[in-house]
Structures are given as C-alpha cells and as structure tokens.
Design a protein around this motif. Structure first.
Motif, PDB file in Angstrom:
ATOM      1  N   GLY A  86      -5.606   5.569   2.797  1.00 56.62           N
ATOM      2  CA  GLY A  86      -4.576   4.538   2.607  1.00 56.62           C
ATOM      3  C   GLY A  86      -4.368   3.728   3.887  1.00 56.62           C
ATOM      4  O   GLY A  86      -4.211   2.503   3.840  1.00 56.62           O
TER       5      GLY A  86
ATOM      6  N   VAL B 255       3.989  -1.250   3.556  1.00 58.62           N
ATOM      7  CA  VAL B 255       3.443   0.100   3.403  1.00 58.62           C
ATOM      8  C   VAL B 255       4.567   1.107   3.193  1.00 58.62           C
ATOM      9  O   VAL B 255       5.706   0.908   3.623  1.00 58.62           O
ATOM     10  CB  VAL B 255       2.603   0.513   4.637  1.00 58.62           C
TER      11      VAL B 255
ATOM     12  N   LEU C 266      -7.093   1.242   4.202  1.00 57.51           N
ATOM     13  CA  LEU C 266      -6.920   0.118   3.269  1.00 57.51           C
ATOM     14  C   LEU C 266      -5.907  -0.882   3.847  1.00 57.51           C
ATOM     15  O   LEU C 266      -6.153  -2.104   3.870  1.00 57.51           O
ATOM     16  CB  LEU C 266      -6.413   0.617   1.906  1.00 57.51           C
ATOM     17  N   ALA C 267      -4.777  -0.348   4.309  1.00 58.07           N
ATOM     18  CA  ALA C 267      -3.741  -1.230   4.865  1.00 58.07           C
ATOM     19  C   ALA C 267      -4.278  -1.969   6.088  1.00 58.07           C
ATOM     20  O   ALA C 267      -4.012  -3.172   6.280  1.00 58.07           O
ATOM     21  CB  ALA C 267      -2.505  -0.412   5.220  1.00 58.07           C
TER      22      ALA C 267
ATOM     23  N   CYS D 191      -2.900   4.960  -3.001  1.00 56.62           N
ATOM     24  CA  CYS D 191      -3.976   5.879  -2.600  1.00 56.62           C
ATOM     25  C   CYS D 191      -3.331   7.126  -2.000  1.00 56.62           C
ATOM     26  O   CYS D 191      -3.105   7.199  -0.795  1.00 56.62           O
ATOM     27  CB  CYS D 191      -4.918   5.198  -1.603  1.00 56.62           C
TER      28      CYS D 191
ATOM     29  N   THR E 106       1.470  -7.289   4.510  1.00 60.45           N
ATOM     30  CA  THR E 106       1.229  -5.944   3.988  1.00 60.45           C
ATOM     31  C   THR E 106       2.470  -5.079   4.161  1.00 60.45           C
ATOM     32  O   THR E 106       2.980  -4.926   5.275  1.00 60.45           O
ATOM     33  CB  THR E 106       0.024  -5.308   4.731  1.00 60.45           C
TER      34      THR E 106
ATOM     35  N   LEU F 237      -1.271  -1.416  -4.256  1.00 62.46           N
ATOM     36  CA  LEU F 237      -2.400  -0.486  -4.155  1.00 62.46           C
ATOM     37  C   LEU F 237      -1.847   0.907  -3.888  1.00 62.46           C
ATOM     38  O   LEU F 237      -0.987   1.056  -3.020  1.00 62.46           O
ATOM     39  CB  LEU F 237      -3.331  -0.852  -2.995  1.00 62.46           C
TER      40      LEU F 237
ATOM     41  N   VAL G  44       0.862  -1.194   0.000  1.00 64.74           N
ATOM     42  CA  VAL G  44       0.000   0.000   0.000  1.00 64.74           C
ATOM     43  C   VAL G  44       0.895   1.240   0.000  1.00 64.74           C
ATOM     44  O   VAL G  44       1.705   1.433   0.908  1.00 64.74           O
ATOM     45  CB  VAL G  44      -0.944   0.028   1.221  1.00 64.74           C
TER      46      VAL G  44
END
Ligand code: NAP
Length: 300
Positions: A21, A37, A24-25, A72, A35, A70, A14
């Motif tokens: 954001g 980031v 989302l994470a 954002c 994940t 992803l 992410v």
C-alpha cells in the motif's frame, strides 16, 4: 482534467499502508496525484505525509476524500473490517472501489456484490510485482470487474504499472494472479533444482542463470506459444517431442540429481504426471497433452 500528472491529477485515496500500500501511495505521489492515505497503524503514514500525502484520521474520512479508493490490506476479512462501518454509514455510495488486496476469485465476486449493495462500483485487482516494481510500466496490474471504473481511471491506474482489464467477471484478476504465481513457483523451484545440480560441480548460480534465462526466453517461450493453441484445440500432435521421449529424458535428470544428493521431489512428481499422461494414451502426443491429466479428463 489531466488524470496522469500535475496539480489537476485525479485525487486518490489509499487504504492500507503495508509494504505494498505504501508503494502504491508513493507511486501516486510521484505523479502528483492528490493522495489521501489511511492505515490501521498510523505511524506508517509518516513518510508519505512528508511527501505531501494527506493523512485521514479514520477510514470514513479517507473514503470521503476521493471518488477513487484503492484498497490494499492483508486480506478480504481485514478489508471488510475497515470498510464495513463506512459502507453501513453510506460512505461508499458513488465511489469507485479498486481492491488490490490478494484473495480468491469467489471472494472478489462476493466483494463486488457487497460493494454494489452499498452503491459502489467495484474493480478487483492483482498486482504482479513486489513493491520495488510499483510505478514501472513493465509491471502488470491485472484488473477485472467494472469496465466503467477501469476506463474512467485507466490513466490514474497506469501510475502503478501497466493496467490490463481481463473482463467484467470480478474474480478473473484473482484467477490469473493465482495461475501466474503457480507458474512462478514451479519455475523458481525448477530453476533452483537445476541450480543445485549445476553448482554441485563448481559453477556459480549466476553463470548457470545466464544460460537458464536464454533457455526460458528463447526456446521455452516458443514451446509455450506452440502448445497453447494445441490446448485450445484439444489436439496434441507429437511432432516436436513426445511425452514418451520426455519420460526418458527426465530419468537422466533424476539420475544426475540423485548421484549428487539433491532432492528429487519435483522431477519425481513431473515424471509421475507424464507417466499418467502416457498411460492415458498420450505417449505419442506432445507435452501439452499433460493438461488432460491435470484437468482430470483422463482415467486416474
Ligand atoms: P503487509 O506489509 O503485511 O501489510 C498489510 C497491511 O494490511 C497493513 O496495512 C496492515 O495494517 C493491514 N492490515 C492487516 N490486518 C488488518 C486488519 N485486521 N485491519 C486493518 N488493517 C489490517 O502486506 P503487503 O505486502 O503490503 O500486502 C498487502 C496485500 O497486497 C496482500 O493482500 C498481499 O497479498 C498483496 N500483494 C503483496 C505483494 C508484495 O510483494 N508485498 C505483491 C502482490 C500482492 P498495519 O500496518 O496496521 O498492520
């Protein structure tokens, strides 16, 4: 491989940990996705790191960590600033880039071309909720662009909300997003105008809203479902309520609001649009004929 949950879940990166954001994470961590980031201001990664997210030191390191990326951030310019150097170094090749940053359809199309030129498969997205709704299957996440990315990662994307693929043209999600926000703002303002009217006589906003929601969910819902096929057919039989009748009715609203000192900008605009529709020969047709004025297909 189980894409949806557990330690074998699909790894996801992410990019961007603003309010959205970070949500989302967080939803991906809820489903045990490994994940990674990255955020321009690194301190925002702290709470996610405490929940097990891996914090990348650079965008390149973040992109390298997962096949599914992803993004954002604030806008497309910011995204190009972040991903430009990664792409130039070949870091996007073979990646699935899902861009959940808000933008215009043309920007999505341009971003899809740019991603393809750097070897990435591109899916554009529109998030139809605020951060607290992320992770709820009730909330829609709109996607357009690569069907292959959507199908390969549908289960992972479902961690964020209900994923809808609208078509392969990359700008479609953004187009729907704008259309739905326009609908929301018009509904918000109509509701607040009505709330101002009713609360001027002592009713609470909550009491009015209970009735307003029944109106929207029941009758207005049926009206829209009736009018949509009329718009598709370009024929607007005035067999329920005609534009002329609605013009007479909106005068009552304008009168009642004026008498209570309430701003009438919205109903005046609606009345003017209805009058243009009637002037174009649709006075005896249904309200759906207003689309002719909005499309500019009637004389001004
Ligand atoms: P936000 O809280 O203001 O976060 C903005 C993010 O963009 C932060 O990660 C920020 O990094 C980053 N950013 C801004 N300029 C940058 C730049 N030049 N270079 C690198 N990073 C930059 O906004 P948000 O609410 O998360 O919204 C993000 C996107 O989601 C927007 O496109 C928004 O329209 C969309 N969206 C939001 C919502 C919502 O309800 N919030 C709903 C639907 C869609 P820093 O932390 O370093 O500032």
């Amino acid at each position: 491989m189980n894409a949806t949950t557990g330690k074998n879940a699909t790894p996801v990166t992410v990019i961007g940990l603003g309010l959205m954001g970070a949500a989302l994470a967080s939803a991906l961590l809820d489903r045990d996705h490994p994940t990674t980031v990255w955020n321009r201001s690194p301190q925002k990664a702290g709470p996610l790191a405490a929940r097990g997210a891996r914090v990348a030191a650079t965008p390149a390191e973040a992109v390298a960590a997962s096949d599914l990326v992803l993004a954002c951030v604030l806008d497309y310019d910011a995204l190009r600033t972040v991903l430009g150097p990664v792409a130039e170094a070949g870091g996007l090749a073979g990646k699935a880039l899902v861009n959940l940053t808000s933008g215009a359809p043309e920007q999505a199309e341009e971003m899809a071309r740019w991603a393809a030129s750097h070897g990435a498969d591109y899916l554009d997205g529109g998030i139809m909720t605020t951060p607290p709704g992320v992770g709820s299957p009730e909330m829609m996440f709109l996607y357009s662009g690569s069907e292959a990315v959507f199908e390969a990662h549908r289960a992972t994307l479902a961690a964020l909300g209900d994923p809808l693929h609208l078509g392969t043209e990359p700008g479609l999600a953004s187009l729907y997003d704008s259309a739905l926000l326009g609908l929301m703002w018009a509904a918000f303002t109509g509701w607040l105008h009505g709330t101002a009217l009713v609360t001027s006589q002592g009713t609470s906003a909550e009491a009015f809203t209970q009735v307003a929601l029944r109106w929207l969910n029941g009758a207005v819902n049926v009206f829209l479902s009736t009018y949509a096929p009329q718009v598709d057919a370009g024929k607007y039989p005035g067999d329920d309520a005609t534009v002329d009748v609605q013009i007479a009715a909106i005068d009552h609203l304008i009168h009642a609001a004026k008498a209570r000192g309430i701003d009438n900008g919205l109903p005046e605009l609606l009345k003017a649009t209805m009058e243009r529709t009637a002037a174009a020969g649709h006075g005896g047709d249904s309200y759906a004929s207003v689309i002719e004025v909005l499309r500019g297909t009637t004389p001004k």
